[in-house]
Scaffold this motif. Structure first.
Motif, short mmCIF file in Angstrom:
data_model
loop_
_atom_site.label_atom_id
_atom_site.label_comp_id
_atom_site.label_asym_id
_atom_site.label_seq_id
_atom_site.Cartn_x
_atom_site.Cartn_y
_atom_site.Cartn_z
N ALA A 1 54.53 12.43 71.64
CA ALA A 1 53.78 12.55 70.39
C ALA A 1 52.29 12.39 70.66
O ALA A 1 51.86 11.44 71.30
CB ALA A 1 54.25 11.49 69.40
N SER B 1 48.20 18.25 64.92
CA SER B 1 49.47 17.64 65.33
C SER B 1 50.15 18.49 66.39
O SER B 1 50.10 19.72 66.35
CB SER B 1 50.38 17.55 64.10
OG SER B 1 51.70 17.29 64.49
N ASN B 2 50.84 17.83 67.35
CA ASN B 2 51.68 18.59 68.29
C ASN B 2 53.14 18.52 67.88
O ASN B 2 54.02 18.89 68.65
CB ASN B 2 51.49 18.10 69.73
CG ASN B 2 52.24 16.81 70.01
OD1 ASN B 2 52.51 16.04 69.09
ND2 ASN B 2 52.57 16.58 71.27
N GLY B 3 53.40 18.03 66.65
CA GLY B 3 54.78 17.98 66.17
C GLY B 3 55.34 19.38 65.99
O GLY B 3 54.60 20.35 65.88
N SER B 4 56.67 19.46 65.98
CA SER B 4 57.31 20.75 65.79
C SER B 4 58.36 20.62 64.69
O SER B 4 59.19 19.71 64.75
CB SER B 4 57.98 21.19 67.09
OG SER B 4 58.64 22.42 66.90
N PRO B 5 58.35 21.47 63.65
CA PRO B 5 57.41 22.57 63.45
C PRO B 5 56.00 22.08 63.18
O PRO B 5 55.80 20.91 62.85
CB PRO B 5 57.97 23.28 62.20
CG PRO B 5 58.71 22.22 61.46
CD PRO B 5 59.28 21.32 62.51
N GLY B 6 55.05 22.98 63.35
CA GLY B 6 53.65 22.60 63.22
C GLY B 6 53.28 22.17 61.82
O GLY B 6 54.00 22.41 60.87
N TRP B 7 52.13 21.55 61.72
CA TRP B 7 51.58 21.12 60.43
C TRP B 7 50.67 22.23 59.95
O TRP B 7 49.68 22.55 60.61
CB TRP B 7 50.81 19.82 60.61
CG TRP B 7 50.18 19.28 59.38
CD1 TRP B 7 49.03 19.72 58.82
CD2 TRP B 7 50.64 18.22 58.57
NE1 TRP B 7 48.75 18.99 57.71
CE2 TRP B 7 49.72 18.06 57.52
CE3 TRP B 7 51.76 17.36 58.63
CZ2 TRP B 7 49.87 17.07 56.54
CZ3 TRP B 7 51.90 16.40 57.66
CH2 TRP B 7 50.96 16.26 56.62
N LEU C 1 48.57 13.71 59.99
CA LEU C 1 48.78 14.48 61.22
C LEU C 1 49.48 13.63 62.27
O LEU C 1 50.39 14.09 62.96
CB LEU C 1 47.43 14.93 61.80
CG LEU C 1 46.76 16.16 61.22
CD1 LEU C 1 45.42 16.37 61.93
CD2 LEU C 1 47.63 17.38 61.41
N ALA C 2 49.03 12.39 62.40
CA ALA C 2 49.59 11.51 63.42
C ALA C 2 51.06 11.21 63.11
O ALA C 2 51.91 11.23 64.00
CB ALA C 2 48.78 10.22 63.50
N HIS D 1 53.06 13.05 61.38
CA HIS D 1 53.80 14.29 61.61
C HIS D 1 54.14 14.44 63.09
O HIS D 1 55.27 14.76 63.46
CB HIS D 1 52.98 15.49 61.12
CG HIS D 1 53.58 16.81 61.44
ND1 HIS D 1 53.23 17.53 62.56
CD2 HIS D 1 54.53 17.52 60.81
CE1 HIS D 1 53.94 18.65 62.59
NE2 HIS D 1 54.74 18.67 61.54
N ALA D 2 53.16 14.18 63.94
CA ALA D 2 53.39 14.35 65.37
C ALA D 2 54.43 13.36 65.88
O ALA D 2 55.24 13.68 66.74
CB ALA D 2 52.07 14.17 66.13
N VAL D 3 54.41 12.15 65.34
CA VAL D 3 55.34 11.12 65.82
C VAL D 3 56.76 11.39 65.36
O VAL D 3 57.72 11.19 66.09
CB VAL D 3 54.88 9.72 65.32
CG1 VAL D 3 55.98 8.69 65.51
CG2 VAL D 3 53.64 9.30 66.08
N HIS D 4 56.91 11.93 64.14
CA HIS D 4 58.24 12.02 63.55
C HIS D 4 58.94 13.35 63.79
O HIS D 4 60.06 13.52 63.34
CB HIS D 4 58.16 11.73 62.04
CG HIS D 4 57.82 10.30 61.76
ND1 HIS D 4 58.58 9.25 62.21
CD2 HIS D 4 56.79 9.73 61.10
CE1 HIS D 4 58.04 8.10 61.84
NE2 HIS D 4 56.95 8.37 61.16
N THR D 5 58.30 14.29 64.45
CA THR D 5 58.98 15.57 64.67
C THR D 5 59.12 15.86 66.15
O THR D 5 58.57 15.15 66.97
CB THR D 5 58.22 16.72 64.01
OG1 THR D 5 56.88 16.72 64.48
CG2 THR D 5 58.23 16.58 62.51
#
Lengths: 225, 20
Positions: free
Chosen positions: A2, A18-24, B13-14, B16-20
């Motif tokens: 993350a 964000s580098n989360g998937s799916p993107g923000w 954003l943070a 989102h990045a942590v939870h996906t």
């Protein structure tokens, strides 16, 4: 892992995404980016983003714990800042590894070498009423100049805003409210819905070494009258 | 020198990045 991806976009703005998937994504389908708010100095072509992201170091890792256990992972720093109702997140690019943190107010407005000149400024957020100020010569931010005001001037803004907010033609939440808590100017917006009325604090402004307030810096668009 | 972001923009954003 993350992370927030820190990069410079095509406009030169320093962004986090964000580098989360799916993107923000934002409402237009573009990747949602948080833009750093900083100064521009057109005469020298410099800006507060000159220490831009290094392509090999451009991830802000959210969960990494530093060897020094007194430094919290970034995600914990961010969550703790939200819990404390902070308004700002900062990264200090001056050294590696980068330092980071949150704050209830913004410390640096322009570089220390800026010169300050007398001016009169106005902002749409304050119904374009004019106020005496000193402005950082040649520096711009939030599409406007960067002024500092005396406490007396801020007191005048507070009474002007009280008058604007109590005017029958004013919509709730049309203008901000400012109040002194001791030496600190607290800036808020009223938020109204059918069932709810609350006041949302958006920033705090502390007096600087000269006792002046850079109120609304990077929040309101100040221009010279 | 410090770069400054609004926390209200960075925190979602943070998460989102942590939870996906």
């Amino acid at each position: 892992v993350a992370a927030l991806i820190w990069e410079q976009d095509e406009t030169g703005s320093e962004t986090l995404r964000s580098n989360g998937s799916p993107g923000w994504h934002d409402e237009t389908g573009q990747l949602h980016r948080a833009h750093a708010l900083t100064w521009q100095h057109p005469a020298s072509g410099t800006s507060g983003v000159h220490d831009h992201a290094d392509p090999y170091r451009n991830l802000v890792l959210l969960k990494v714990r530093r060897r020094d256990r007194s430094i919290h992972p970034v995600i914990d720093t961010i969550r703790y800042g939200v819990k404390r109702k902070h308004h700002w997140f900062w990264i200090d690019t001056g050294r590696w590894p980068y330092a980071y943190g949150t704050a209830d107010h913004r410390g640096e407005i322009v570089p220390a070498e800026a010169t300050w000149i007398r001016s009169r400024v106005e902002a749409p957020a304050l119904e374009r009423l004019p106020y005496p100020a000193v402005i950082a010569e040649g520096y711009f931010g939030a599409d406007g100049v960067l002024p500092r005001f005396t406490r007396d001037t801020v007191t005048g803004m507070i009474s002007d805003l009280d008058e604007l907010n109590s005017h029958p033609a004013t919509m709730p939440g049309e203008f901000p409210t400012v109040a002194f808590h001791g030496d600190i100017a607290v800036i808020s917006w009223q938020q109204h819905s059918l069932s709810d009325e609350r006041v949302l604090e958006i920033d705090r402004c502390y007096p600087d070494a000269e006792g002046l307030y850079a109120i609304g810096a990077y929040q309101w668009t100040w221009s010279i009258t | 020198s410090k770069l400054w972001w609004r926390l209200s923009e960075v925190s979602p954003l943070a998460e989102h990045a942590v939870h996906t």
